[in-house]
Design an enzyme around this catalytic site. Structure first.
Site, PDB file in Angstrom:
ATOM      1  N   HIS A 188      -9.267  -8.972  -0.901  1.00  0.00           N
ATOM      2  CA  HIS A 188      -8.166  -8.192  -1.460  1.00  0.00           C
ATOM      3  C   HIS A 188      -6.964  -8.292  -0.535  1.00  0.00           C
ATOM      4  CE1 HIS A 188     -10.003  -5.293   1.307  1.00  0.00           C
ATOM      5  NE2 HIS A 188      -8.942  -4.500   1.191  1.00  0.00           N
TER       6      HIS A 188
ATOM      7  N   HIS B 132      -4.952  -6.182   1.288  1.00  0.00           N
ATOM      8  CA  HIS B 132      -4.537  -5.338   2.406  1.00  0.00           C
ATOM      9  C   HIS B 132      -4.343  -6.159   3.683  1.00  0.00           C
ATOM     10  CE1 HIS B 132      -6.030  -1.313   0.497  1.00  0.00           C
ATOM     11  NE2 HIS B 132      -4.842  -1.685   0.063  1.00  0.00           N
TER      12      HIS B 132
ATOM     13  N   ASP C 219      -4.965  -5.830   6.801  1.00  0.00           N
ATOM     14  CA  ASP C 219      -6.041  -6.042   7.766  1.00  0.00           C
ATOM     15  C   ASP C 219      -7.105  -7.005   7.245  1.00  0.00           C
ATOM     16  OD1 ASP C 219      -6.797  -4.026   5.917  1.00  0.00           O
ATOM     17  OD2 ASP C 219      -8.345  -3.282   7.273  1.00  0.00           O
ATOM     18  N   HIS C 220      -6.868  -7.576   6.054  1.00  0.00           N
ATOM     19  CA  HIS C 220      -7.759  -8.592   5.493  1.00  0.00           C
ATOM     20  C   HIS C 220      -7.069  -9.941   5.306  1.00  0.00           C
ATOM     21  CE1 HIS C 220     -11.117  -5.792   4.379  1.00  0.00           C
ATOM     22  NE2 HIS C 220     -10.134  -4.952   4.630  1.00  0.00           N
TER      23      HIS C 220
ATOM     24  N   HIS D 231     -10.872   0.184  -4.966  1.00  0.00           N
ATOM     25  CA  HIS D 231     -10.128   0.287  -3.711  1.00  0.00           C
ATOM     26  C   HIS D 231      -8.730  -0.296  -3.908  1.00  0.00           C
ATOM     27  CE1 HIS D 231      -9.489   0.381   0.615  1.00  0.00           C
ATOM     28  NE2 HIS D 231      -9.241  -0.915   0.624  1.00  0.00           N
TER      29      HIS D 231
ATOM     30  N   ASP E 145     -13.866  -3.990   1.200  1.00  0.00           N
ATOM     31  CA  ASP E 145     -13.776  -2.535   1.332  1.00  0.00           C
ATOM     32  C   ASP E 145     -14.260  -1.805   0.084  1.00  0.00           C
ATOM     33  OD1 ASP E 145     -12.688  -3.000   3.803  1.00  0.00           O
ATOM     34  OD2 ASP E 145     -10.679  -2.277   3.321  1.00  0.00           O
TER      35      ASP E 145
ATOM     36  N   HIS F  68     -15.867  -3.060   7.691  1.00  0.00           N
ATOM     37  CA  HIS F  68     -15.495  -2.053   8.681  1.00  0.00           C
ATOM     38  C   HIS F  68     -16.728  -1.406   9.302  1.00  0.00           C
ATOM     39  CE1 HIS F  68     -11.115  -1.790   8.040  1.00  0.00           C
ATOM     40  NE2 HIS F  68     -11.401  -2.088   6.773  1.00  0.00           N
TER      41      HIS F  68
END
Length: 257
Positions: free
Chosen positions: A54, A56, A58-59, A110, A131, A169
């Site tokens: 996805h 975001h 941090d990905h 999410h 996530d 995570h």
């Protein structure tokens, strides 16, 4: 033989690295480039491609740097997640890498673009779920609805129990503390909490977990269980019966836990 290892990033992210005996590697959801590069050098691996679940940061944040450092990378993910993606995939597509075939599963909730990658061709079935599903928990609903997330988790819950769940995570301790509040009499959950505390005391990852373990201890996969339903109704203080509404109540509870 495929080796799957976690690469720690930021404060609590895991970037998963898959590699074969020829030294070829793929990584999943790289938010930071430096830890990936360090891992590749330490293992003498050649990066061939990247899986994205996805959009975001941090990905996907490492994509521009990794594209510059490694030529001809295959970058597979949802079309809208990052401009670097050169193999856009959707629900039901198949992706071949490192002599493995992965099925793409759409799992919105999410985010709306969220997908997961599943293969039964590793030594145990493997699920890279970003996530959506965490060890003991699930992702917050930033874009999707509780109904979407409940349905997405239902798709993952239906996979074989021996499936390894590679989430993104290290949230397990906090997730299980909440799970205990929902199901204080769950003995399997109590034992899992002890195991996780032991791992974290040694600074060891608590993932991957197994899908069977999640079914037994993760409240977000247990909206069909009487104990979870009772707790959700007490928290919501309204009469609810549908599993989607039970899920929504415990998701709101977790958001404020």
């Amino acid at each position: 033989m495929i080796t799957i290892e976690p690469i720690s990033a930021f404060s609590d992210n895991y970037i998963w690295c898959l590699s074969d005996s020829q030294g070829q590697a793929w990584v999943v959801d790289p938010g930071e480039a430096a830890p990936v590069e360090q891992h590749l050098r330490a293992r003498d691996l050649s990066l061939q491609g990247i899986l994205i679940t996805h959009h975001h940061f941090d990905h996907v944040g490492a994509l521009p740097e990794l594209v510059k450092s490694h030529s001809d990378l295959r970058i597979v993910g949802p079309a809208s997640s990052a401009p670097e993606i050169n193999e856009a995939v959707k629900d039901g597509d198949r992706v071949e890498l490192l002599a493995l075939e992965f099925e793409v599963l759409a799992v919105p909730g999410h985010t709306l673009d969220h997908i997961a990658f599943y293969t039964a061709q590793t030594d145990q079935p493997s699920l890279f779920c970003g996530d959506t599903l965490f060890a003991g928990g699930c992702g917050r609903l930033f874009e999707g609805t509780p109904e979407q997330m409940h349905h997405s988790l239902g798709r993952l819950k239906a996979l074989p129990g021996e499936t390894r769940v590679y989430c993104a995570h290290e949230y397990t301790q906090a997730n299980l503390a909440f799970a205990h509040a929902v199901e204080p009499q769950n003995t399997q959950l109590a034992e899992r909490i002890r195991q996780v505390e032991d791992l974290r005391s040694q600074n060891q990852p608590t993932v991957p977990s197994s899908l069977a373990e999640e079914r037994a201890t993760n409240p977000f996969l247990r909206a069909d269980q009487a104990a979870v339903q009772v707790s959700a109704k007490e928290y919501a203080n309204i009469h609810i019966d549908r599993e989607e509404d039970i899920f929504a109540a415990i998701r709101r509870w977790k958001d404020n836990f």
